[in-house]
Structure formats: structure tokens, C-alpha cells
Design an enzyme around this catalytic site. Structure first.
Site, short mmCIF file in Angstrom:
data_model
loop_
_atom_site.label_atom_id
_atom_site.label_comp_id
_atom_site.label_asym_id
_atom_site.label_seq_id
_atom_site.Cartn_x
_atom_site.Cartn_y
_atom_site.Cartn_z
N ARG A 1 89.87 45.95 130.45
CA ARG A 1 89.01 47.35 130.88
C ARG A 1 88.89 47.08 132.26
O ARG A 1 88.48 46.15 133.10
CB ARG A 1 87.74 47.57 130.16
CG ARG A 1 86.89 48.57 130.76
CD ARG A 1 85.98 49.05 129.64
NE ARG A 1 85.01 48.19 129.73
CZ ARG A 1 83.76 48.57 129.08
NH1 ARG A 1 83.52 49.53 128.37
NH2 ARG A 1 82.60 47.74 128.83
N ARG B 1 76.93 40.62 124.12
CA ARG B 1 76.66 41.65 124.12
C ARG B 1 76.67 42.42 122.82
O ARG B 1 76.11 43.11 122.23
CB ARG B 1 77.51 42.59 125.04
CG ARG B 1 76.99 42.54 126.47
CD ARG B 1 78.25 42.97 127.63
NE ARG B 1 78.57 44.31 127.63
CZ ARG B 1 79.80 44.68 127.97
NH1 ARG B 1 80.47 43.80 128.42
NH2 ARG B 1 79.62 45.86 128.00
N LYS C 1 82.37 54.89 124.39
CA LYS C 1 81.53 55.54 124.61
C LYS C 1 81.49 56.48 125.73
O LYS C 1 81.61 57.54 125.88
CB LYS C 1 79.99 55.05 124.59
CG LYS C 1 79.56 54.22 123.63
CD LYS C 1 78.02 53.73 123.75
CE LYS C 1 78.01 52.81 124.70
NZ LYS C 1 78.46 51.50 124.52
N ARG D 1 68.88 52.17 122.90
CA ARG D 1 69.74 50.83 122.46
C ARG D 1 68.63 50.04 121.36
O ARG D 1 69.11 49.07 120.81
CB ARG D 1 69.78 49.99 123.45
CG ARG D 1 71.52 50.25 123.75
CD ARG D 1 71.68 49.39 124.98
NE ARG D 1 73.27 48.91 125.12
CZ ARG D 1 74.05 49.53 126.06
NH1 ARG D 1 73.73 50.44 126.89
NH2 ARG D 1 75.18 49.00 126.20
N ARG E 1 84.18 44.97 135.44
CA ARG E 1 82.97 44.96 135.40
C ARG E 1 82.45 43.44 135.35
O ARG E 1 83.24 42.63 134.40
CB ARG E 1 82.22 45.70 134.33
CG ARG E 1 81.92 47.04 134.41
CD ARG E 1 81.61 47.88 133.31
NE ARG E 1 80.68 47.19 132.31
CZ ARG E 1 80.19 47.82 131.40
NH1 ARG E 1 80.38 49.03 130.84
NH2 ARG E 1 79.17 47.18 130.59
P1 AMP Z 1 76.61 49.80 129.12
O1 AMP Z 1 77.52 50.25 130.48
O2 AMP Z 1 75.97 50.86 128.61
O3 AMP Z 1 77.54 48.68 128.33
O4 AMP Z 1 75.32 49.00 129.74
C1 AMP Z 1 75.54 47.58 130.54
C2 AMP Z 1 74.36 46.74 130.34
O5 AMP Z 1 73.22 47.35 130.73
C3 AMP Z 1 74.18 46.45 129.06
O6 AMP Z 1 74.66 45.57 128.46
C4 AMP Z 1 72.56 46.02 129.10
O7 AMP Z 1 72.09 44.90 129.51
C5 AMP Z 1 72.04 47.14 130.23
N1 AMP Z 1 71.57 48.55 129.44
C6 AMP Z 1 72.14 49.62 129.59
N2 AMP Z 1 71.65 50.62 128.85
C7 AMP Z 1 70.49 50.08 128.21
C8 AMP Z 1 69.40 50.29 127.59
N3 AMP Z 1 69.31 51.62 126.95
N4 AMP Z 1 68.69 49.46 127.09
C9 AMP Z 1 68.41 48.05 127.63
N5 AMP Z 1 69.39 47.57 128.25
C10 AMP Z 1 70.56 48.60 128.68
#
Ligand code: AMP
Length: 217
Positions: free
Chosen positions: A127, A171, A13, A88, A160
């Protein structure tokens, strides 16, 4: 243009969003990046979010929705944006609809990135991401020119904390339970554009561009 990009963790993404924001001149709003910069700065929001992120769980809607509502009021959003990692949950999607309706606005398209789980697990384990600009690399498939240094901005490129196999598995479960239902939610509104990222990001981007044209966006 207002876009949402949806996909499993590690589906690509962020990489697709980086290309599309340049192409269509959009603000790139990544909720994951906002949480990570708050964690780094040890803000109260960051400290609270970290407890969920470390377990591969979602940060509660009550925190996340308010954070995004504030971000959408910033000046750079007026010309359009791409939401990466939000919504989400169905509750987040409904809250977003309400926020936009109050301003007489709407989402133009929802980009759904499709990748097989096995490919995701392989890609996520290798990654690396730039701490400064968020650019994504991969030690196996897309290494930086100089180890640990971002090609784009010179920032530090790191793994990360939540890209370890246990958290990635959690996740993925969270994704299928909470986020995948959004595909049906937006399909019912006729907004879904698919990008297949099983092969490479160029194919995925051209799928998306063709889909946007077909939707008239
Ligand atoms: P990402 O970088 O998009 O993979 O997000 C990393 C982590 O941040 C996710 O695994 C969630 O724990 C949290 N997170 C990101 N966006 C959201 C969202 N819209 N709602 C809830 N948790 C989020």
C-alpha cells in the site's frame, strides 16, 4: 447522514470512505489522517500520538475522544459525516453516543468492512498513500500513473511508517482485542451494514449501498 466505517487495518476503510463521502456529500473524518498531519507538523499531539502509532497501539482514549469532539464541532460536519477509524474502543463508542445525544443526534449506520487477514497482510505491504489528500494506492494492484505522484492531487505518494510487517501484525492484534467488539455493540443497536472487500472495492461499495437502502438510510 452520520456514518461510522469499521474494519481491520488495511481493510479498505479509507478507500470506501473516499467514495462514500463524494456520493453522499459527507465530511470525511479520519482519526489516522488527523494524527499523521499532527505528526508531520510536530505538534505536541502528534509527538505524543507517534509513540503509540509506531508500536501499532491505540492512542489513549483521553487524547482521541477530545480530538474527535472538537472536530465534530467544525462547520463541515453539520451536513453529515463519515467517521473513519473512530471509534476504536467501547469507551470511545460510548463517549460518541454521549456527544451525539447531547446535540439530539445519532449515528444512522455502521459500515463493517470484511476482509480475510491473509489478504490484508498482502495488500498492506504494497500500500502507498498520498501525504496531501490521503488517497490510497497499491504498487501491485492500483499503482499511480506516475511513480510517487498522486493521480488525484499531485501530492507525494509514500509508504506509511506503520505499514511494515511487524507493526501491521501488532495493529491486527490491537484491532481484534479492542475494536472488533464494536461490531457486537452496534449489532445490538441494529446499525451494522456489511461490505465484503475480499474481491474489490466496487463490490464492497455496492454491498454498502444496498445495506443502507435496506436500513432505510
Ligand atoms: P489508521 O490510519 O486509521 O489506520 O490509524 C493509524 C493509527 O492511528 C492507528 O494504528 C492508531 O495507532 C492511531 N489511531 C487512529 N484512530 C484511532 C482511535 N480512534 N483511537 C486510538 N488510536 C487511533
Amino acid at each position: 447522514m452520520r456514518l461510522i466505517i469499521l474494519g481491520a487495518p488495511g481493510s479498505g476503510k479509507g478507500t470506501a470512505a473516499m467514495v462514500l463521502k463524494e456520493k453522499y456529500n459527507l465530511a470525511h473524518i479520519s482519526t489516522g489522517d488527523i494524527f499523521r498531519s499532527n505528526i508531520k507538523a510536530q505538534t505536541p499531539l502528534g509527538i505524543e500520538a507517534k509513540s503509540y502509532i509506531d508500536k501499532g497501539q491505540l492512542v489513549p482514549d483521553s487524547i482521541t475522544i477530545g480530538m474527535v469532539a472538537g472536530r465534530l464541532e467544525e462547520d463541515d460536519c453539520s451536513a453529515g459525516y463519515i467517521l473513519d477509524g473512530f471509534p476504536r474502543t467501547i469507551a470511545q463508542a460510548e463517549a460518541l453516543d454521549e456527544m451525539l445525544a447531547a446535540k439530539g443526534e445519532k449515528i444512522d449506520a455502521v459500515l463493517s468492512i470484511v476482509v480475510d487477514d491473509e489478504i490484508i497482510k498482502d495488500r498492506v505491504s504494497s500500500r502507498r498513500v498520498c501525504e496531501k489528500c490521503g488517497a490510497s494506492y497499491n504498487v501491485k494492484y492500483k499503482p499511480t500513473k506516475v511513480e510517487g505522484v498522486c493521480d488525484a492531487c499531485g501530492g507525494s505518494v509514500v509508504q506509511r511508517a506503520d505499514d511494515n510487517p511487524e507493526t501491521v501484525a501488532a495493529r491486527l492484534v490491537t484491532y481484534y482485542e479492542n475494536t472488533q467488539p464494536l461490531i457486537d455493540f452496534y449489532n445490538a443497536k441494529g446499525l451494522i451494514v456489511e461490505g465484503n472487500n475480499n474481491v474489490d472495492s466496487d463490490t464492497c461499495i455496492s454491498d454498502i449501498e444496498n445495506g443502507l437502502k435496506a436500513l432505510g438510510v
